[in-house]
Design an enzyme around this catalytic site. Structure first.
Site, mmCIF file in Angstrom:
data_model
loop_
_atom_site.group_PDB
_atom_site.id
_atom_site.type_symbol
_atom_site.label_atom_id
_atom_site.label_comp_id
_atom_site.label_asym_id
_atom_site.label_seq_id
_atom_site.Cartn_x
_atom_site.Cartn_y
_atom_site.Cartn_z
ATOM 1 N N ASP A 164 0.779 -1.580 -0.090
ATOM 2 C CA ASP A 164 0.491 0.504 0.052
ATOM 3 C C ASP A 164 0.851 1.235 -0.034
ATOM 4 O O ASP A 164 1.823 1.686 0.252
ATOM 5 C CB ASP A 164 -0.762 0.296 1.573
ATOM 6 C CG ASP A 164 0.325 -0.393 2.359
ATOM 7 O OD1 ASP A 164 0.855 0.095 2.682
ATOM 8 O OD2 ASP A 164 -0.837 -0.678 3.492
ATOM 9 N N GLU A 221 -9.964 -1.844 5.081
ATOM 10 C CA GLU A 221 -10.041 -1.179 6.659
ATOM 11 C C GLU A 221 -11.256 -2.242 7.362
ATOM 12 O O GLU A 221 -11.796 -2.710 5.915
ATOM 13 C CB GLU A 221 -11.074 -0.280 6.467
ATOM 14 C CG GLU A 221 -9.691 1.038 6.307
ATOM 15 C CD GLU A 221 -8.911 1.505 7.826
ATOM 16 O OE1 GLU A 221 -8.703 -0.153 8.842
ATOM 17 O OE2 GLU A 221 -8.358 2.423 7.996
HETATM 18 C C1 GLP Z 1 -0.606 0.704 8.404
HETATM 19 C C2 GLP Z 1 -0.288 -0.011 8.160
HETATM 20 C C3 GLP Z 1 0.108 -1.690 7.737
HETATM 21 C C4 GLP Z 1 1.117 -2.599 8.933
HETATM 22 C C5 GLP Z 1 -0.467 -1.047 10.222
HETATM 23 C C6 GLP Z 1 0.075 -1.263 11.348
HETATM 24 O O1 GLP Z 1 -1.903 0.826 8.319
HETATM 25 N N1 GLP Z 1 -0.651 0.283 6.230
HETATM 26 O O2 GLP Z 1 0.242 -2.296 6.061
HETATM 27 O O3 GLP Z 1 0.423 -3.711 9.222
HETATM 28 O O4 GLP Z 1 -0.709 0.008 10.152
HETATM 29 O O5 GLP Z 1 1.619 -0.713 11.876
HETATM 30 P P1 GLP Z 1 2.664 -0.929 13.099
HETATM 31 O O6 GLP Z 1 3.532 -2.567 11.849
HETATM 32 O O7 GLP Z 1 3.662 -0.028 13.221
HETATM 33 O O8 GLP Z 1 1.569 -1.383 13.969
#
Ligand code: GLP
Length: 235
Positions: free
Chosen positions: A62, A135
């Protein structure tokens, strides 16, 4: 799905690293990559390794809409910093956050993935159960899509920006249907902030209300957790 609980996120990351080595030995060439703090340790292990990705392809999950690859909070920038500078791939794909024709960009990305089927997809987990930027409520058969981020995601990601107003409200994300086509999936989740989402993903019903619960239907998905993220699981 196969669930493995480790004492620490460092041990889980080492295990994920070993799975990548194994997949490479078995011929994996196309790696679906994720951003966020969760895979940082794994990317460090990969960066410091002698693994060679110069003949492999990376395809990221993404990108924020509106951020250029030079923006320090863009996922393109994150990937350069955490992995690609140290380990260049033959070709690395990310959605273009500055695309003017969004529909054409979504189509282009699906074509990239169709041309390079993903052998191994890495995933993190949103506190609300999202994968990529899919989401809650996203259809399980979705392809690459333009998404409006939920308030909880905007708040969670605010820590990377100087103020909440700077966090993009939209993103381009590989869809859930696309993610499910990967031959192998490794999802990592660490810390108590993920515990509710982890429980819903593993022990709740497979429902679009918890996007990651779709992995219950995947033939080769491994979930790697630390103790804190696993604390609400019932044995
Ligand atoms: C973001 C990304 C995801 C990720 C998630 C968790 O929104 N788009 O791909 O897995 O947050 O993030 P973190 O690993 O910093 O907790």
């Amino acid at each position: 799905m196969e669930v493995k609980v480790f004492d620490t996120s460092v041990e889980a990351s080492q295990y994920a690293y070993d799975l990548i080595v194994q997949a490479k030995q078995n011929g994996a060439q196309v790696f679906g990559l994720a951003t966020g703090s969760t895979p940082e340790n794994l990317y460090q292990l990969l960066s410091e390794s002698d693994l060679d990705f110069s003949q492999a392809i990376s395809i990221n999950l993404d990108e924020y809409f509106g951020l250029s690859p030079e923006h320090p909070q863009s996922y393109a920038y994150f990937m350069q910093e955490h992995l690609l500078q140290a380990k260049p791939f033959k070709k690395s794909y990310l959605p273009d956050g500055k695309a003017e024709d969004i529909d054409a960009e979504l189509k282009r990305y699906d074509q990239v993935i169709a041309k390079h089927p993903i052998d191994l997809q890495l995933l993190g987990l949103g506190g609300n159960g999202h994968i990529g930027f899919n989401e809650p409520g996203t259809p399980f058969d979705s392809q690459t899509q333009f998404v409006k981020l939920t308030d909880s995601t905007i708040e969670a990601n605010q820590r990377f920006f100087s103020e909440k107003e700077e966090v993009p409200r939209q993103a381009l994300s590989m869809g859930i249907g696309t993610i499910m086509q990967a031959k192998q999936i490794i999802l990592m989740a660490f810390g108590k902030g993920k515990a509710e989402a982890v429980k819903a993903m593993i022990q709740g019903p497979a429902t679009e209300a918890t996007p990651a619960s779709v992995l219950q239907k995947h033939p080769n998905a491994k979930i790697l957790l630390d103790r804190e993220a696993a604390q609400l699981l019932e044995s």
